[in-house]
Every structure is written in structure tokens, then in C-alpha cells.
Design an enzyme around this catalytic site. Structure first.
Site, short mmCIF file in Angstrom:
data_model
loop_
_atom_site.label_atom_id
_atom_site.label_comp_id
_atom_site.label_asym_id
_atom_site.label_seq_id
_atom_site.Cartn_x
_atom_site.Cartn_y
_atom_site.Cartn_z
N HIS A 1 0.88 -1.19 0.00
CA HIS A 1 0.00 0.00 0.00
C HIS A 1 0.91 1.23 0.00
O HIS A 1 1.77 1.38 -0.87
CB HIS A 1 -0.93 -0.09 1.21
CG HIS A 1 -2.08 0.87 1.22
ND1 HIS A 1 -2.46 1.62 0.14
CD2 HIS A 1 -2.96 1.23 2.22
CE1 HIS A 1 -3.52 2.36 0.44
NE2 HIS A 1 -3.83 2.16 1.70
N HIS B 1 -2.06 -2.40 -10.08
CA HIS B 1 -3.12 -1.87 -9.20
C HIS B 1 -4.26 -2.87 -9.14
O HIS B 1 -4.53 -3.57 -10.12
CB HIS B 1 -3.64 -0.52 -9.71
CG HIS B 1 -4.37 0.24 -8.65
ND1 HIS B 1 -5.70 0.08 -8.40
CD2 HIS B 1 -3.91 1.15 -7.76
CE1 HIS B 1 -6.04 0.87 -7.39
NE2 HIS B 1 -4.99 1.53 -6.98
N ASP C 1 2.58 5.70 -6.68
CA ASP C 1 3.83 5.59 -5.92
C ASP C 1 5.07 5.54 -6.81
O ASP C 1 6.19 5.71 -6.33
CB ASP C 1 3.79 4.34 -5.03
CG ASP C 1 2.69 4.44 -3.99
OD1 ASP C 1 2.54 5.53 -3.42
OD2 ASP C 1 1.99 3.45 -3.76
C1 LIG Z 1 -0.93 -3.16 -6.19
C2 LIG Z 1 -0.93 -4.68 -6.16
C3 LIG Z 1 -0.77 -5.12 -4.69
C4 LIG Z 1 -2.26 -5.20 -6.70
O1 LIG Z 1 -2.31 -6.58 -6.48
P1 LIG Z 1 -3.30 -7.51 -7.29
O2 LIG Z 1 -4.64 -6.90 -7.39
O3 LIG Z 1 -3.20 -8.88 -6.71
O4 LIG Z 1 -2.65 -7.47 -8.75
P2 LIG Z 1 -2.88 -8.52 -9.92
O5 LIG Z 1 -4.26 -9.06 -9.92
O6 LIG Z 1 -2.40 -7.84 -11.14
O7 LIG Z 1 -1.88 -9.70 -9.51
C5 LIG Z 1 -1.73 -10.83 -10.30
C6 LIG Z 1 -0.31 -11.36 -10.15
O8 LIG Z 1 0.59 -10.38 -10.69
C7 LIG Z 1 1.56 -10.04 -9.71
N1 LIG Z 1 1.89 -8.63 -9.81
C8 LIG Z 1 1.04 -7.57 -9.67
N2 LIG Z 1 1.74 -6.42 -9.74
C9 LIG Z 1 3.02 -6.75 -9.93
C10 LIG Z 1 4.21 -6.00 -10.04
N3 LIG Z 1 4.22 -4.66 -9.95
N4 LIG Z 1 5.37 -6.66 -10.20
C11 LIG Z 1 5.37 -8.01 -10.27
N5 LIG Z 1 4.29 -8.78 -10.15
C12 LIG Z 1 3.13 -8.15 -9.97
C13 LIG Z 1 0.87 -10.31 -8.40
O9 LIG Z 1 1.82 -10.44 -7.34
C14 LIG Z 1 0.11 -11.56 -8.70
O10 LIG Z 1 1.01 -12.64 -8.65
P3 LIG Z 1 0.57 -14.06 -7.97
O11 LIG Z 1 -0.55 -14.55 -8.85
O12 LIG Z 1 1.81 -14.86 -8.04
O13 LIG Z 1 0.11 -13.75 -6.60
C15 LIG Z 1 0.22 -5.26 -7.03
O14 LIG Z 1 0.08 -4.78 -8.35
C16 LIG Z 1 1.60 -4.92 -6.50
O15 LIG Z 1 2.10 -5.63 -5.62
N6 LIG Z 1 2.26 -3.83 -7.00
C17 LIG Z 1 3.54 -3.41 -6.51
C18 LIG Z 1 3.39 -2.66 -5.20
C19 LIG Z 1 2.76 -1.31 -5.40
O16 LIG Z 1 3.13 -0.56 -6.29
N7 LIG Z 1 1.81 -0.96 -4.52
C20 LIG Z 1 1.15 0.33 -4.57
C21 LIG Z 1 -0.24 0.20 -5.05
S1 LIG Z 1 -1.01 1.76 -5.28
#
Ligand SMILES: CC(C)(COP(=O)(O)OP(=O)(O)OC[C@H]1O[C@@H](n2cnc3c(N)ncnc32)[C@H](O)[C@@H]1OP(=O)(O)O)[C@@H](O)C(=O)NCCC(=O)NCCS
Length: 455
Positions: A314, A360, A415
Site C-alpha cells: 500500500h 493496481h 507511488d
Molecule cells: C498493487 C498490487 C498489490 C495489486 O495486487 P493484485 O490486485 O493482486 O494485482 P494482480 O491481480 O495484477 O496480480 C496478479 C499477479 O501479478 C503479480 N503482480 C502484480 N503487480 C506486480 C508488479 N508490480 N510486479 C510483479 N508482479 C506483480 C501479483 O503479485 C500476482 O502474482 P501471484 O498470482 O503470483 O500472486 C500489485 O500490483 C503490487 O504488488 N504492485 C507493486 C506494489 C505497489 O506498487 N503498490 C502500490 C499500489 S497503489
């Protein structure tokens, strides 16, 4: 839980608020200009305005429940449940709606609209967060006079009790600033109007007034809290005083020691505006509401939200982004080729880590909050090497994430950009970045809390 969706009024078939018809059920005497509402007569205070809006809103909800109370809002699948309520439409959130393609709208205004329409400081170009708070609470654009009154009110309420100062001073410098922040906000609960009123047995219909006062006090005291944490951990521990006739962002810049840099003050105005609210399903917003649903006061509720914001998926992602970019720079130099950057991104993924600042839960395109910051950077720091690296990542990371094939949204989020701007102006302490996010998030979640108690 962070993936649940929230709804706006139009989901229930109410007349849609549009730019040409922003307040279809509005009956109060107002004038319209540019698709938004301005007052015709004496400017009201924020509290007076809320008081006027409450009966209207209560009626609206009665009507929605009467006409649509048994309507189904969609199917719930097993995947949704195992996904942490992913995509389930579960609650109403007044202040903002997050469209997967368009990004956030604050009461029907996109970020670009807010930058254009909300009052600014004299000679400034970015919106004042005071105006955004007014917008989030009322759905209306305040006059400059109303915004100035809010700045003055917040400055007047800004003093923190000496025991809270001592509490912050006793924290070891090694305690993360977010933990100190949460601790201090919890301690402010000592003076909660709501908690005292509840103990005294006030009637339910006046709850909102005490929550309003607590929310205004809490927002007002944040600069002194976070300024003290910053000064203790990174500087000499002396906190400059708040100026009663200056706006909130100026005063926040002042406690941090950056008030002489007018571009930095402008950046804070933009930063506090765009990080404030992002619908109700994200961790910090949902936590505030969840905790407050037990009638815990705004201090207890918001400190819980800060603990969620402190998580690396987050708010803490902004700290992680800067760290990740520094590691990239340290290992491949300041001006790497696209090929070298691509390989670095792949290495992050292959080691089982996420690329911070990308992806996201709801958005499916580049976050407009990212674009607003990019716009600011292009105007103020186009030749900064770190900004250039961020721009290079903007073209390369999505390609790699798409090829990797897992991430549903390969585009940058808020971010991915914020830390680089703060670095440029000399606020280099990465562990402090999420604290600024927290100050901004208070505006969104407390605006909602006032309505939760009113309704
Ligand atoms: C924001 C976040 C938590 C959303 O999670 P989410 O809704 O589960 O995202 P998704 O549905 O796209 O995830 C599907 C897969 O892609 C992966 N994925 C998502 N964003 C990714 C990223 N930036 N880098 C690598 N892998 C990523 C997830 O970890 C998940 O892998 P898994 O199936 O092995 O668990 C995720 O995109 C993330 O961890 N981003 C990086 C951290 C970040 O920037 N956070 C700030 C958010 S505003």
C-alpha cells in the site's frame, strides 16, 4: 479485503451527476458556473453547509432503499471470496469513485478538473488541499474565501498536547516514522470530543458534530505531529511554529524546513490533493471505516488506517520505489541503456519480487495521479537525472510486465513517481514518504467518516 469495491449514488439509479447537471436533486439557492456549484449569498462555513446537506442526503438514502432496497448488485463467485472480497461491490463511498480506465474522480471531478477548478494560493498553480477537503465533504467547489477560512481554522487548531510531544520525543530514532505517526495519533485520542460526548450519552443524531470536530482537530494537528517526527529522526528536534495566516501545505513545508522553496510548497499542495482519497476499498480507507463502525473515534480509526498504509503493497510502496530505483542506479549507473534496464526489471521478477510502483487492484491504465506528478516534473525538473530514469522505466516496465504475463495492470501507479519529486527538492529521507501520504489520506477518510456518522 483491500480489493472490495465501493459504489457511488448513481449505482442505485439516482439521476447521474454530470458536468452539465452536477446536482440534479439540489433545491438550495445556488448559482452554476463551469458545471460546478458556487454560492449565491453569504459564504457558509463547512459545518453549516454539512448541516444543510444532511436532511437532503438522509431523504435520498430513504428513497434509494425504498425503490431499490431488494435489487441485486451482482453475483459473488468463489474466486471473489478467496481473492479477499476482490471486486465485490460492498459499500457506499461518498467522496470518490475509481474507474478502472479513467482513474479517480473526486465527487465527479477528475484530477485534471481539480487542478483547474479548485482554489489555489495567490500566484500558485496547484489546488489547495483545503478546497479538496471541502469538495470531498460537500460535493461542492468552495470559494476562495471559504478555503482561506478553512486554512485559518486548521492553523488555529494545530497545537498538540505536551504529553504527545513528549511521547514522540521518547521514540527511538530507529522506530519507523509511520509507527511513530500511528502512536501519536492514537495518543491524541485523549482529547476526542466524540469519545467524551458518547460517554456523556449524547443522542445519535448529533454524533456527526463531534466526529466533525475531531476530524478537523486531527487534520489540523498532523503538521505538528509529522514535523516533530521528521525533526527528531532526521534533524535537530526543533519544530518551527505554524503560521496562523498561511495555508496548510505552507505550514507543513515549514515544519519540515522547506517553506522558502515555493515550488516545493506547490508540490505539497498537489501531493496532498491527489493522495487524499481512492474509493473505499483500499486498505487505509476501509480500515478507517471498519474501526469507526464500532463507534471508535476518528483518532482510533485513523491510527489503524496508518498501520495499513505502512504496508509495502500500500503506501509504503513509494519508499520501496525510491529504494529500488537507487539500487538500479547503483548497479547499472545513472544513464543505462534500455536493454540494461529491461534486464534489471526481469531480474527483479525472476527473484520473485514485485516491481514497486506498478500494478493496481482496480486501475487498468496509467494512474492519473502518476500523470499529474509527471506533468509537474516536466514543468519543474525536466532535466533531473532521476526523473529521466523514472521516465525510462515508464516505457520499459509495462512492456516487461506484459511479457511476464501475470500482472493484470502493467501500468504505473501513484507511488512510482512521488518519491523522485521529493528527492529533487531535498526531502531525501525515504522512510518519511509514507508519512506524507498519511497526512493526505486523512482528508479523504475523515470526510467519509463525518458522513458515516451523519447518515
Ligand atoms: C498493487 C498490487 C498489490 C495489486 O495486487 P493484485 O490486485 O493482486 O494485482 P494482480 O491481480 O495484477 O496480480 C496478479 C499477479 O501479478 C503479480 N503482480 C502484480 N503487480 C506486480 C508488479 N508490480 N510486479 C510483479 N508482479 C506483480 C501479483 O503479485 C500476482 O502474482 P501471484 O498470482 O503470483 O500472486 C500489485 O500490483 C503490487 O504488488 N504492485 C507493486 C506494489 C505497489 O506498487 N503498490 C502500490 C499500489 S497503489
Amino acid at each position: 479485503m483491500s480489493f472490495m469495491r465501493t459504489l457511488s449514488r448513481s449505482s442505485f439509479g439516482l439521476p447521474k451527476i454530470t458536468k452539465s447537471n452536477p446536482f440534479p436533486r439540489q433545491v438550495l439557492p445556488v448559482t452554476y458556473a463551469g458545471g460546478v456549484r458556487y454560492y449565491a449569498a453569504r459564504p457558509k462555513t463547512l459545518k453549516e453547509r454539512i448541516e444543510e446537506l444532511i436532511p437532503e442526503k438522509q431523504e435520498e438514502i430513504k428513497l434509494v432503499k425504498k425503490e431499490h432496497g431488494t435489487k441485486s448488485m451482482g453475483n459473488i463467485t468463489v474466486d471473489m471470496i478467496y481473492g479477499g472480497m476482490r471486486g465485490i461491490k460492498g459499500l457506499v463511498w461518498e467522496g470518490s469513485v475509481l474507474d478502472p480506465e479513467e482513474g479517480i474522480e473526486f465527487r465527479n471531478l477528475r484530477i485534471s478538473d481539480c487542478r483547474e477548478k479548485l482554489p489555489r494560493s495567490k500566484g500558485g498553480e496547484e489546488p489547495l488541499p483545503e478546497g479538496l477537503f471541502w469538495l470531498l465533504v460537500t460535493g461542492e467547489i468552495p470559494t476562495e474565501e471559504q478555503v482561506q477560512a478553512l486554512s485559518a481554522d486548521w492553523a488555529a487548531r494545530s497545537t498538540i498536547p505536551s504529553f504527545v510531544e513528549e511521547l514522540i520525543d521518547r521514540c527511538p530514532n530507529t522506530l519507523h516514522p509511520m509507527s511513530q505517526f500511528s502512536l501519536a495519533v492514537t495518543a491524541l485520542q485523549h482529547d476526542s470530543n466524540f469519545a467524551k460526548a458518547y460517554q456523556a450519552g449524547v443522542e445519535k443524531k448529533s454524533y456527526w458534530q463531534y466526529v466533525y470536530e475531531d476530524s478537523m482537530d486531527l487534520i489540523s494537528k498532523l503538521p505538528n505531529i509529522v514535523g516533530r517526527i521528521y525533526r527528531n529522526v532526521y534533524k535537530d528536534g526543533k519544530v518551527p511554529s505554524i503560521e496562523p495566516n498561511k495555508d496548510y501545505s505552507y505550514n507543513l513545508a515549514k515544519v519540515l524546513g522547506f517553506e522558502d522553496n515555493k515550488d516545493f510548497v506547490e508540490l505539497l499542495r498537489l501531493y496532498l490533493t491527489i493522495h487524499s482519497d481512492h474509493e473505499g476499498g483500499n486498505v487505509s480507507a476501509h480500515t478507517t471505516r471498519l474501526v469507526s463502525s464500532a463507534l471508535s473515534d476518528p483518532y482510533l480509526s485513523f491510527s489503524a488506517a496508518l498501520n495499513g498504509l505502512a504496508g509495502p503493497l500500500h503506501g509504503l510502496a513509494n519508499q520501496e520505489v525510491v529504494r529500488w530505483i537507487f539500487n538500479l542506479r547503483d548497479s547499472v549507473g545513472e544513464s543505462p541503456s534500455d536493454e540494461v534496464v529491461r534486464e534489471y526489471v526481469w531480474n527483479t521478477l525472476k527473484s520473485g519480487k514485485v516491481v514497486p510502483g506498478y500494478g493496481h487492484a482496480v486501475l487498468r491504465k496509467t494512474d492519473p495521479r502518476y500523470m499529474a506528478q509527471r506533468d509537474f516534473a516536466l514543468k519543474h525538473l525536466p532535466n533531473d537525472p532521476l526523473f529521466k530514469l523514472v521516465s525510462q522505466l515508464y516505457t520499459i516496465v509495462p512492456e516487461v510486465l506484459l511479457e511476464h504475463g501475470k500482472t493484470k495492470n502493467p501500468w504505473p501507479n501513484v507511488d512510482a513517481h512521488s518519491g523522485v519529486l521529493l528527492q529533487y527538492y531535498g526531502l531525501t529521507e525515504q522512510n518519511f514518504y509514507t508519512v506524507l501520504f498519511g497526512v493526505s489520506r486523512a482528508l479523504g477518510v475523515l470526510a467519509q467518516l463525518i458522513w458515516d456518522r451523519a447518515l
